[in-house]
Design an enzyme around this catalytic site. Structure first.
Site, PDB file in Angstrom:
ATOM      1  N   LYS A 105      -2.663  -3.160  -9.236  1.00 40.00           N
ATOM      2  CA  LYS A 105      -2.525  -4.603  -8.981  1.00 40.00           C
ATOM      3  C   LYS A 105      -3.746  -5.139  -8.257  1.00 40.00           C
ATOM      4  O   LYS A 105      -4.500  -4.382  -7.626  1.00 40.00           O
ATOM      5  CB  LYS A 105      -1.260  -4.904  -8.164  1.00 40.00           C
ATOM      6  N   GLY A 108      -1.142   4.075  -4.718  1.00 40.95           N
ATOM      7  CA  GLY A 108      -0.113   4.950  -4.161  1.00 40.95           C
ATOM      8  C   GLY A 108       1.273   4.325  -4.311  1.00 40.95           C
ATOM      9  O   GLY A 108       2.263   5.019  -4.586  1.00 40.95           O
ATOM     10  N   ALA A 113       2.177   2.150  -6.685  1.00 40.81           N
ATOM     11  CA  ALA A 113       2.525   2.195  -8.111  1.00 40.81           C
ATOM     12  C   ALA A 113       2.972   3.596  -8.502  1.00 40.81           C
ATOM     13  O   ALA A 113       3.906   3.769  -9.297  1.00 40.81           O
ATOM     14  CB  ALA A 113       1.331   1.769  -8.955  1.00 40.81           C
ATOM     15  N   ASP A 127       4.197  -2.699  -0.870  1.00 42.28           N
ATOM     16  CA  ASP A 127       3.627  -3.003  -2.188  1.00 42.28           C
ATOM     17  C   ASP A 127       4.325  -2.280  -3.337  1.00 42.28           C
ATOM     18  O   ASP A 127       3.842  -2.329  -4.471  1.00 42.28           O
ATOM     19  CB  ASP A 127       2.145  -2.594  -2.225  1.00 42.28           C
TER      20      ASP A 127
HETATM   21  O1  C5P Z   1       4.317  -1.041   3.884  1.00 40.49           O
HETATM   22  P1  C5P Z   1       3.072  -0.227   3.879  1.00 40.49           P
HETATM   23  O2  C5P Z   1       3.321   1.258   3.991  1.00 40.49           O
HETATM   24  O3  C5P Z   1       2.166  -0.552   2.746  1.00 40.49           O
HETATM   25  O4  C5P Z   1       2.266  -0.643   5.191  1.00 40.49           O
HETATM   26  C1  C5P Z   1       1.223   0.131   5.717  1.00 40.49           C
HETATM   27  C2  C5P Z   1       0.886  -0.418   7.101  1.00 40.49           C
HETATM   28  O5  C5P Z   1       0.257  -1.707   6.984  1.00 40.49           O
HETATM   29  C3  C5P Z   1       2.076  -0.658   8.006  1.00 40.49           C
HETATM   30  O6  C5P Z   1       2.385   0.490   8.758  1.00 40.49           O
HETATM   31  C4  C5P Z   1       1.606  -1.790   8.919  1.00 40.49           C
HETATM   32  O7  C5P Z   1       0.780  -1.278   9.937  1.00 40.49           O
HETATM   33  C5  C5P Z   1       0.713  -2.591   8.000  1.00 40.49           C
HETATM   34  N1  C5P Z   1       1.400  -3.740   7.364  1.00 40.49           N
HETATM   35  C6  C5P Z   1       1.651  -4.891   8.131  1.00 40.49           C
HETATM   36  N2  C5P Z   1       2.248  -5.973   7.531  1.00 40.49           N
HETATM   37  C7  C5P Z   1       2.587  -5.940   6.224  1.00 40.49           C
HETATM   38  C8  C5P Z   1       2.347  -4.788   5.433  1.00 40.49           C
HETATM   39  C9  C5P Z   1       1.740  -3.709   6.045  1.00 40.49           C
HETATM   40  O8  C5P Z   1       1.337  -4.943   9.317  1.00 40.49           O
HETATM   41  N3  C5P Z   1       3.145  -7.036   5.670  1.00 40.49           N
END
Ligand code: C5P
Length: 367
Positions: free
Chosen positions: A10, A104, A106, A138
Protein backbone atom coordinates in the site's frame (compact mmCIF):
# COMPACT_ATOMS: atom_id res chain seq x y z
CA UNK A 1 -1.72 -28.63 -1.22
CA UNK A 2 -0.31 -25.29 -0.13
CA UNK A 3 -2.09 -21.97 -0.77
CA UNK A 4 -0.01 -19.20 -2.35
CA UNK A 5 -1.27 -15.69 -1.63
CA UNK A 6 -0.15 -12.43 -3.24
CA UNK A 7 0.57 -10.11 -0.36
CA UNK A 8 0.10 -6.70 -2.00
CA UNK A 9 1.54 -3.41 -0.75
CA UNK A 10 0.00 0.00 0.00
CA UNK A 11 0.80 3.66 -0.19
CA UNK A 12 -0.84 6.48 1.78
CA UNK A 13 -2.36 9.06 -0.58
CA UNK A 14 -2.58 11.39 2.40
CA UNK A 15 -2.00 11.03 6.13
CA UNK A 16 -2.87 13.42 8.97
CA UNK A 17 -1.64 12.71 12.50
CA UNK A 18 -3.77 13.77 15.48
CA UNK A 19 -3.26 13.75 19.22
CA UNK A 20 -1.90 10.86 21.30
CA UNK A 21 -4.75 8.77 22.69
CA UNK A 22 -5.08 7.24 26.16
CA UNK A 23 -3.73 3.91 24.78
CA UNK A 24 -0.53 5.61 23.54
CA UNK A 25 -1.44 5.37 19.83
CA UNK A 26 -2.05 8.44 17.70
CA UNK A 27 -5.41 9.25 16.21
CA UNK A 28 -5.02 9.51 12.46
CA UNK A 29 -6.90 9.97 9.21
CA UNK A 30 -5.42 8.45 6.09
CA UNK A 31 -6.38 7.34 2.60
CA UNK A 32 -4.70 4.03 1.78
CA UNK A 33 -4.31 2.75 -1.78
CA UNK A 34 -3.19 -0.80 -2.59
CA UNK A 35 -0.49 -1.43 -5.23
CA UNK A 36 0.17 -4.41 -7.52
CA UNK A 37 3.69 -4.79 -6.10
CA UNK A 38 3.65 -7.80 -3.75
CA UNK A 39 5.40 -10.42 -1.62
CA UNK A 40 4.29 -14.06 -1.89
CA UNK A 41 3.03 -15.83 1.24
CA UNK A 42 2.61 -19.62 0.98
CA UNK A 43 0.58 -21.32 3.70
CA UNK A 44 0.06 -25.04 4.32
CA UNK A 45 -1.98 -26.15 7.31
CA UNK A 46 -3.62 -29.29 8.67
CA UNK A 47 -5.49 -29.95 11.85
CA UNK A 48 -3.36 -31.59 14.57
CA UNK A 49 -3.48 -32.46 18.26
CA UNK A 50 -1.33 -29.42 19.09
CA UNK A 51 -0.59 -26.16 17.28
CA UNK A 52 2.85 -25.80 15.72
CA UNK A 53 3.90 -22.89 13.51
CA UNK A 54 6.99 -23.01 11.28
CA UNK A 55 8.07 -19.86 9.41
CA UNK A 56 10.63 -19.59 6.63
CA UNK A 57 11.67 -16.69 4.40
CA UNK A 58 14.17 -15.77 1.69
CA UNK A 59 15.10 -12.53 3.54
CA UNK A 60 17.38 -12.75 6.60
CA UNK A 61 15.98 -9.45 8.00
CA UNK A 62 12.53 -10.99 8.53
CA UNK A 63 12.05 -12.58 11.99
CA UNK A 64 10.82 -16.21 11.86
CA UNK A 65 9.45 -16.44 15.41
CA UNK A 66 6.54 -14.99 17.41
CA UNK A 67 7.67 -11.44 16.53
CA UNK A 68 6.58 -12.03 12.92
CA UNK A 69 3.16 -10.54 12.04
CA UNK A 70 2.16 -13.79 10.24
CA UNK A 71 2.92 -15.78 13.38
CA UNK A 72 0.87 -13.38 15.55
CA UNK A 73 -2.04 -13.54 13.14
CA UNK A 74 -2.10 -17.34 12.74
CA UNK A 75 -1.72 -17.95 16.48
CA UNK A 76 -4.61 -15.60 17.30
CA UNK A 77 -6.82 -16.85 14.46
CA UNK A 78 -6.43 -20.48 15.53
CA UNK A 79 -7.29 -19.52 19.12
CA UNK A 80 -10.44 -17.66 17.97
CA UNK A 81 -11.43 -20.57 15.73
CA UNK A 82 -10.71 -23.01 18.58
CA UNK A 83 -8.66 -25.16 16.18
CA UNK A 84 -5.17 -26.59 16.67
CA UNK A 85 -3.10 -27.11 13.55
CA UNK A 86 0.37 -27.59 12.14
CA UNK A 87 1.02 -24.54 10.00
CA UNK A 88 3.97 -23.87 7.67
CA UNK A 89 4.36 -20.38 6.21
CA UNK A 90 6.94 -19.27 3.66
CA UNK A 91 7.37 -15.55 2.98
CA UNK A 92 9.01 -14.68 -0.33
CA UNK A 93 10.09 -11.06 0.14
CA UNK A 94 10.04 -8.73 -2.83
CA UNK A 95 8.93 -5.55 -1.05
CA UNK A 96 11.16 -3.35 1.09
CA UNK A 97 11.23 -4.41 4.77
CA UNK A 98 10.05 -1.53 7.04
CA UNK A 99 9.57 0.78 4.07
CA UNK A 100 6.19 2.36 4.84
CA UNK A 101 4.49 0.11 2.27
CA UNK A 102 2.71 -2.09 4.81
CA UNK A 103 4.59 -5.21 3.73
CA UNK A 104 4.65 -6.88 7.16
CA UNK A 105 0.98 -5.98 7.71
CA UNK A 106 -0.01 -7.35 4.30
CA UNK A 107 1.90 -10.56 5.04
CA UNK A 108 -0.27 -11.03 8.17
CA UNK A 109 -3.51 -10.53 6.21
CA UNK A 110 -2.29 -12.95 3.50
CA UNK A 111 -1.39 -15.54 6.16
CA UNK A 112 -4.94 -15.31 7.58
CA UNK A 113 -6.54 -15.73 4.14
CA UNK A 114 -4.23 -18.66 3.35
CA UNK A 115 -4.94 -20.30 6.71
CA UNK A 116 -8.71 -20.00 6.29
CA UNK A 117 -8.51 -21.54 2.83
CA UNK A 118 -6.25 -24.38 3.94
CA UNK A 119 -8.46 -25.33 6.89
CA UNK A 120 -11.76 -24.69 5.09
CA UNK A 121 -12.95 -22.39 7.89
CA UNK A 122 -13.56 -18.67 8.08
CA UNK A 123 -13.73 -16.05 10.79
CA UNK A 124 -16.72 -13.72 10.45
CA UNK A 125 -16.11 -10.43 8.59
CA UNK A 126 -16.02 -8.11 11.59
CA UNK A 127 -14.12 -10.67 13.69
CA UNK A 128 -11.44 -10.83 11.00
CA UNK A 129 -11.12 -7.05 10.96
CA UNK A 130 -10.93 -6.87 14.75
CA UNK A 131 -8.24 -9.55 14.86
CA UNK A 132 -6.30 -7.80 12.07
CA UNK A 133 -6.44 -4.51 14.04
CA UNK A 134 -4.96 -6.28 17.07
CA UNK A 135 -1.99 -7.50 15.02
CA UNK A 136 -1.26 -4.01 13.62
CA UNK A 137 -2.92 -0.72 12.67
CA UNK A 138 -2.16 -1.27 8.96
CA UNK A 139 -3.41 -4.87 8.73
CA UNK A 140 -7.22 -4.38 8.31
CA UNK A 141 -6.86 -2.30 5.14
CA UNK A 142 -5.50 -5.44 3.44
CA UNK A 143 -8.80 -7.23 4.16
CA UNK A 144 -10.54 -4.62 1.95
CA UNK A 145 -8.03 -3.58 -0.74
CA UNK A 146 -8.37 -0.72 -3.28
CA UNK A 147 -8.85 2.82 -1.95
CA UNK A 148 -9.51 2.61 1.81
CA UNK A 149 -10.22 5.35 4.35
CA UNK A 150 -8.40 4.64 7.64
CA UNK A 151 -9.58 6.23 10.90
CA UNK A 152 -8.99 5.51 14.61
CA UNK A 153 -5.30 4.57 14.74
CA UNK A 154 -5.59 3.51 11.08
CA UNK A 155 -7.32 0.21 11.84
CA UNK A 156 -10.94 1.39 11.38
CA UNK A 157 -11.30 0.90 7.64
CA UNK A 158 -13.93 2.00 5.13
CA UNK A 159 -13.89 1.03 1.43
CA UNK A 160 -13.87 4.12 -0.81
CA UNK A 161 -14.87 4.37 -4.48
CA UNK A 162 -11.82 3.27 -6.45
CA UNK A 163 -9.68 5.48 -8.65
CA UNK A 164 -9.02 4.14 -12.12
CA UNK A 165 -5.62 2.38 -12.00
CA UNK A 166 -2.59 4.63 -12.35
CA UNK A 167 1.09 4.02 -13.06
CA UNK A 168 3.24 4.28 -9.97
CA UNK A 169 6.98 4.54 -9.30
CA UNK A 170 8.12 3.46 -5.84
CA UNK A 171 11.54 4.72 -4.75
CA UNK A 172 13.25 2.54 -2.14
CA UNK A 173 15.98 4.63 -0.45
CA UNK A 174 18.63 2.94 1.64
CA UNK A 175 17.90 4.90 4.83
CA UNK A 176 15.51 3.29 7.32
CA UNK A 177 12.81 5.17 9.28
CA UNK A 178 11.39 3.79 12.55
CA UNK A 179 7.62 4.39 12.73
CA UNK A 180 7.38 4.72 16.55
CA UNK A 181 10.33 7.17 16.46
CA UNK A 182 8.67 9.20 13.68
CA UNK A 183 5.51 9.47 15.83
CA UNK A 184 7.62 10.60 18.82
CA UNK A 185 9.35 13.20 16.65
CA UNK A 186 5.94 14.44 15.50
CA UNK A 187 4.81 14.85 19.12
CA UNK A 188 7.97 16.71 20.02
CA UNK A 189 7.48 19.03 17.09
CA UNK A 190 3.88 19.77 18.01
CA UNK A 191 5.01 20.51 21.55
CA UNK A 192 7.67 22.94 20.39
CA UNK A 193 5.39 24.49 17.80
CA UNK A 194 8.12 24.26 15.13
CA UNK A 195 6.85 24.26 11.56
CA UNK A 196 8.60 22.86 8.56
CA UNK A 197 7.68 25.57 6.08
CA UNK A 198 9.46 23.77 3.26
CA UNK A 199 6.90 20.98 3.13
CA UNK A 200 3.84 23.04 4.07
CA UNK A 201 3.74 21.66 7.61
CA UNK A 202 0.64 21.50 9.74
CA UNK A 203 0.04 24.10 12.43
CA UNK A 204 0.98 23.22 15.99
CA UNK A 205 -1.89 21.23 17.45
CA UNK A 206 -3.71 21.32 20.69
CA UNK A 207 -5.62 18.07 21.25
CA UNK A 208 -8.95 19.62 20.28
CA UNK A 209 -7.53 21.24 17.16
CA UNK A 210 -5.92 17.92 16.21
CA UNK A 211 -9.25 16.09 16.38
CA UNK A 212 -11.02 18.84 14.41
CA UNK A 213 -8.37 18.60 11.73
CA UNK A 214 -8.78 14.82 11.40
CA UNK A 215 -12.56 15.14 11.23
CA UNK A 216 -12.28 17.78 8.55
CA UNK A 217 -10.00 15.60 6.46
CA UNK A 218 -12.21 12.52 6.71
CA UNK A 219 -15.18 14.65 5.55
CA UNK A 220 -13.07 15.91 2.65
CA UNK A 221 -12.20 12.35 1.62
CA UNK A 222 -15.80 11.21 1.95
CA UNK A 223 -17.03 14.15 -0.11
CA UNK A 224 -15.04 12.79 -3.06
CA UNK A 225 -17.76 10.21 -3.58
CA UNK A 226 -20.68 12.61 -3.17
CA UNK A 227 -23.24 12.30 -5.98
CA UNK A 228 -24.03 15.60 -7.64
CA UNK A 229 -27.01 14.59 -9.71
CA UNK A 230 -24.89 14.36 -12.87
CA UNK A 231 -25.53 10.67 -13.31
CA UNK A 232 -23.39 8.24 -11.35
CA UNK A 233 -20.25 10.27 -11.17
CA UNK A 234 -19.41 12.12 -7.99
CA UNK A 235 -18.00 15.63 -7.75
CA UNK A 236 -14.55 14.10 -7.85
CA UNK A 237 -15.06 12.39 -11.18
CA UNK A 238 -14.14 9.07 -9.58
CA UNK A 239 -15.42 6.44 -11.94
CA UNK A 240 -14.31 2.98 -12.87
CA UNK A 241 -12.27 2.63 -16.00
CA UNK A 242 -9.66 0.59 -17.77
CA UNK A 243 -6.38 -0.51 -16.29
CA UNK A 244 -3.24 1.04 -17.72
CA UNK A 245 -1.90 -2.51 -17.66
CA UNK A 246 -3.60 -4.47 -20.44
CA UNK A 247 -3.33 -7.62 -18.36
CA UNK A 248 -5.81 -6.15 -15.89
CA UNK A 249 -8.77 -4.69 -17.70
CA UNK A 250 -11.63 -3.79 -15.42
CA UNK A 251 -14.79 -5.81 -16.11
CA UNK A 252 -15.06 -5.03 -19.80
CA UNK A 253 -15.64 -1.30 -19.29
CA UNK A 254 -13.16 -0.30 -21.94
CA UNK A 255 -12.89 3.45 -22.07
CA UNK A 256 -9.60 3.54 -23.94
CA UNK A 257 -8.27 7.04 -24.41
CA UNK A 258 -10.41 8.47 -21.62
CA UNK A 259 -8.74 6.53 -18.86
CA UNK A 260 -5.83 8.80 -18.19
CA UNK A 261 -8.04 11.88 -18.02
CA UNK A 262 -10.37 10.12 -15.61
CA UNK A 263 -7.55 8.99 -13.36
CA UNK A 264 -6.06 12.46 -13.51
CA UNK A 265 -9.33 14.25 -12.70
CA UNK A 266 -10.08 11.94 -9.79
CA UNK A 267 -6.63 12.27 -8.35
CA UNK A 268 -6.44 16.02 -8.83
CA UNK A 269 -9.77 16.36 -7.03
CA UNK A 270 -8.20 14.39 -4.20
CA UNK A 271 -5.04 16.49 -4.19
CA UNK A 272 -7.28 19.54 -3.62
CA UNK A 273 -9.05 17.95 -0.62
CA UNK A 274 -6.26 18.96 1.75
CA UNK A 275 -7.28 21.20 4.58
CA UNK A 276 -6.08 24.70 5.33
CA UNK A 277 -5.20 25.17 1.63
CA UNK A 278 -2.17 22.96 2.13
CA UNK A 279 -3.41 20.36 -0.32
CA UNK A 280 -3.09 16.62 0.11
CA UNK A 281 -0.24 15.93 2.50
CA UNK A 282 1.54 13.28 4.54
CA UNK A 283 2.33 14.75 7.98
CA UNK A 284 5.28 12.37 8.43
CA UNK A 285 7.15 14.35 5.74
CA UNK A 286 7.37 17.26 8.23
CA UNK A 287 9.53 15.24 10.62
CA UNK A 288 11.21 12.73 8.29
CA UNK A 289 12.43 15.15 5.56
CA UNK A 290 14.35 17.48 7.92
CA UNK A 291 16.17 14.41 9.32
CA UNK A 292 16.78 12.84 5.90
CA UNK A 293 17.10 15.65 3.32
CA UNK A 294 17.95 13.02 0.67
CA UNK A 295 14.31 11.84 0.87
CA UNK A 296 13.00 15.33 0.08
CA UNK A 297 15.32 15.36 -2.93
CA UNK A 298 13.93 12.01 -4.11
CA UNK A 299 10.37 13.35 -3.79
CA UNK A 300 11.34 16.30 -6.01
CA UNK A 301 12.79 13.86 -8.51
CA UNK A 302 9.58 11.81 -8.50
CA UNK A 303 7.55 15.01 -8.99
CA UNK A 304 9.39 15.42 -12.29
CA UNK A 305 10.03 18.28 -14.62
CA UNK A 306 7.23 20.78 -14.14
CA UNK A 307 8.74 23.18 -16.68
CA UNK A 308 8.25 20.84 -19.63
CA UNK A 309 5.39 18.85 -18.10
CA UNK A 310 7.28 15.70 -19.19
CA UNK A 311 7.23 12.94 -16.59
CA UNK A 312 5.42 15.22 -14.14
CA UNK A 313 3.72 13.26 -11.38
CA UNK A 314 -0.01 13.63 -10.71
CA UNK A 315 1.11 13.37 -7.10
CA UNK A 316 4.23 12.28 -5.20
CA UNK A 317 4.80 11.78 -1.46
CA UNK A 318 6.40 9.76 1.30
CA UNK A 319 4.46 6.55 2.00
CA UNK A 320 3.52 6.11 5.67
CA UNK A 321 6.56 7.04 7.76
CA UNK A 322 8.83 6.02 4.85
CA UNK A 323 11.41 5.61 3.80
CA UNK A 324 9.68 4.53 0.55
CA UNK A 325 8.33 7.36 -1.62
CA UNK A 326 5.99 7.12 -4.59
CA UNK A 327 4.91 9.09 -7.64
CA UNK A 328 1.73 8.55 -9.70
CA UNK A 329 1.81 9.08 -13.49
CA UNK A 330 -0.46 9.27 -16.51
CA UNK A 331 1.42 6.73 -18.63
CA UNK A 332 3.82 3.82 -18.44
CA UNK A 333 6.33 5.75 -20.55
CA UNK A 334 6.43 8.60 -17.99
CA UNK A 335 6.78 6.12 -15.11
CA UNK A 336 9.66 4.29 -16.88
CA UNK A 337 11.43 7.58 -17.59
CA UNK A 338 11.16 8.65 -13.93
CA UNK A 339 12.44 5.21 -12.87
CA UNK A 340 15.39 5.53 -15.26
CA UNK A 341 16.29 8.98 -13.89
CA UNK A 342 16.02 7.83 -10.26
CA UNK A 343 18.22 4.81 -10.91
CA UNK A 344 20.77 6.94 -12.76
CA UNK A 345 20.95 9.04 -9.55
CA UNK A 346 21.63 5.86 -7.56
CA UNK A 347 18.13 5.36 -6.08
CA UNK A 348 16.42 1.97 -6.39
CA UNK A 349 13.05 2.49 -8.09
CA UNK A 350 10.26 0.06 -9.05
CA UNK A 351 7.43 0.55 -11.55
CA UNK A 352 3.98 -0.79 -10.65
CA UNK A 353 0.29 0.21 -10.83
CA UNK A 354 -2.32 1.07 -8.24
CA UNK A 355 -4.64 -1.89 -7.62
CA UNK A 356 -8.41 -1.29 -7.37
CA UNK A 357 -10.47 -3.54 -5.08
CA UNK A 358 -11.83 -5.83 -7.78
CA UNK A 359 -8.37 -6.68 -9.14
CA UNK A 360 -7.01 -6.95 -5.61
CA UNK A 361 -9.33 -9.86 -4.92
CA UNK A 362 -9.41 -11.47 -8.36
CA UNK A 363 -5.62 -11.82 -8.42
CA UNK A 364 -4.99 -12.49 -4.72
CA UNK A 365 -4.61 -16.27 -4.91
CA UNK A 366 -1.59 -17.08 -7.06
CA UNK A 367 -1.48 -20.20 -9.29
O1 C5P B 1 0.00 -0.76 14.98
P1 C5P B 1 1.43 -0.89 14.60
O2 C5P B 1 2.08 -2.15 15.09
O3 C5P B 1 1.66 -0.68 13.14
O4 C5P B 1 2.19 0.32 15.32
C1 C5P B 1 3.58 0.35 15.48
C2 C5P B 1 3.91 1.49 16.44
O5 C5P B 1 3.67 2.76 15.81
C3 C5P B 1 3.08 1.53 17.70
O6 C5P B 1 3.67 0.76 18.73
C4 C5P B 1 3.08 3.01 18.08
O7 C5P B 1 4.28 3.35 18.72
C5 C5P B 1 3.09 3.68 16.73
N1 C5P B 1 1.75 4.06 16.24
C6 C5P B 1 1.12 5.19 16.80
N2 C5P B 1 -0.11 5.57 16.32
C7 C5P B 1 -0.71 4.88 15.32
C8 C5P B 1 -0.09 3.74 14.75
C9 C5P B 1 1.14 3.37 15.24
O8 C5P B 1 1.66 5.84 17.69
N3 C5P B 1 -1.90 5.31 14.86
Amino acid sequence: MATRVRSYSKINLGLAIGPVRADGFHALTTLYQTLALHDLVTVSARRAAATRIVLTTNDARVPVDERNTCWKMVERALARLDVSAEVAIHIEKRLPVQGGMGAGSANAAAALLGLERELGVSLGGSERLRLAGEVGSDVPLFLLGGAVLGLGRGELVFPMPDFPPMWCVVAVPEVGVSTPQAFRDWDEKQGSGIRDQGSGGAPGLTSAAGVDRLNELSLAYASLSAVTGEGERGTSGIVRGQSPDDKRVVSGENQAGAINDLAENALLALVRTGIGNDGLHNDFEDVVFPQHPSLRAIKRQLMGDSASGEGTALYAALSGSGSALFGLYRSEAEAREVQRRAQAAGVKALVTTTLPRQEYWSEMFAE
